[in-house]
Scaffold this active site. Structure first.
Site, PDB file in Angstrom:
ATOM      1  N   ASP A  15      -2.546  -3.075   2.404  1.00  0.00           N
ATOM      2  CA  ASP A  15      -2.100  -1.711   2.691  1.00  0.00           C
ATOM      3  C   ASP A  15      -3.301  -0.800   2.966  1.00  0.00           C
ATOM      4  O   ASP A  15      -4.353  -0.924   2.333  1.00  0.00           O
ATOM      5  CB  ASP A  15      -1.309  -1.179   1.493  1.00  0.00           C
ATOM      6  N   GLY A  16      -3.098   0.130   3.894  1.00  0.00           N
ATOM      7  CA  GLY A  16      -4.111   1.165   4.123  1.00  0.00           C
ATOM      8  C   GLY A  16      -4.731   1.187   5.501  1.00  0.00           C
ATOM      9  O   GLY A  16      -5.629   1.994   5.762  1.00  0.00           O
ATOM     10  N   ASN A  63       9.211  -2.627   8.595  1.00  0.00           N
ATOM     11  CA  ASN A  63       8.199  -2.092   9.509  1.00  0.00           C
ATOM     12  C   ASN A  63       8.701  -1.864  10.929  1.00  0.00           C
ATOM     13  O   ASN A  63       8.039  -1.188  11.728  1.00  0.00           O
ATOM     14  CB  ASN A  63       6.967  -3.008   9.548  1.00  0.00           C
ATOM     15  N   ARG A 181      -2.608  -5.485  -4.436  1.00  0.00           N
ATOM     16  CA  ARG A 181      -2.236  -4.492  -3.422  1.00  0.00           C
ATOM     17  C   ARG A 181      -3.376  -3.500  -3.264  1.00  0.00           C
ATOM     18  O   ARG A 181      -3.828  -2.892  -4.235  1.00  0.00           O
ATOM     19  CB  ARG A 181      -0.959  -3.749  -3.791  1.00  0.00           C
TER      20      ARG A 181
END
Length: 236
Positions: A15-16, A63, A181
């Site tokens: 993530d990110g 998504n 995560r």
């Protein structure tokens, strides 16, 4: 750390990427591309430390709600990754498996997936699972449906955890030991819900494109010190 304290199956929610790009006033596509580059070093680290299973969350069933241009970029990046990396995967002993509902992908992408999996299917150093168009709830539903097709005359009362497990996307993998995560969020976001039932969860603020081998090793060190009881009482 010893081999006994290392996880056998690691899952990572990468993530990110978009926030990494936004901080640099870059398009989201460059964030996703920068994130994809992190995968190779991570796989190499797992091979060096004898971690046999790595599962990466690349694209969830949710998504598709993102802007169409971003989805297109992600699909193109996925195809490019398969084309560029598969030869090195074969050379380095990586068995690639794509888990998820592939029916929504283009025929070209489905063909690339099939060829990449066949080319690496006999490798044994590490199994790399890339979850694409994947959701943990979807996985459990499709497993139940597959079980019913395989046992058309059986009552649902006969369905057990042990009988359902072979129909999950990860039937040939051990249950997840460690879930990492990046990006500062503290949720599992529908990733391998069944498989991660007793996983130790390591959350870190670092955005995925900045996640380093050093931080990965810190997660392994943290895991090695966990007291894993799987629901049993702590010893007195």
């Amino acid at each position: 750390m010893t081999s006994n304290t290392l996880p056998k199956h690691i899952g990572i929610i990468m993530d990110g990427n978009r926030r990494w790009a936004k901080k640099r006033l870059l398009p989201a596509a460059l964030g996703h591309a920068s994130g994809a580059k992190r995968v190779r070093s991570l796989v190499e680290t797992c091979i060096r430390t004898n971690i046999p299973h790595l599962s990466l969350f690349a694209f969830s069933t949710e998504n598709w709600r993102r802007p169409p241009e971003e989805v297109s970029v992600l699909m193109n990046l996925f195809a490019s990754y398969l084309q560029k990396e598969v030869d090195d995967m074969e050379k380095n002993g990586v068995c690639l498996k794509i888990v998820g509902d592939q029916s929504k992908f283009s025929e070209e992408l489905q063909d690339l997936i099939s060829r990449a999996e066949k080319q690496t299917q006999h490798n044994t150093k590490i199994t790399l699972r890339v979850a694409a168009n994947y959701g943990g709830r979807w996985d459990m539903v499709q497993a139940a449906q597959s079980w019913q097709r395989a046992n058309p005359n059986a009552s649902l009362d006969s369905l057990t955890e042990n009988s359902l497990a072979p129909f999950l996307c990860t039937a040939d993998a051990p249950e997840m030991d460690l879930l990492i995560r990046t990006g500062g969020e503290s949720r599992v976001s529908n990733f391998m819900l069944w498989q991660a039932a007793y996983a130790e969860m390591f959350f870190i603020d670092t955005l995925w494109p900045d996640f380093t081998t050093k931080q990965f090793n810190e997660a392994l060190e943290w895991f090695s010190k966990r007291d894993r009881r799987f629901g049993s009482a702590a010893p007195f």
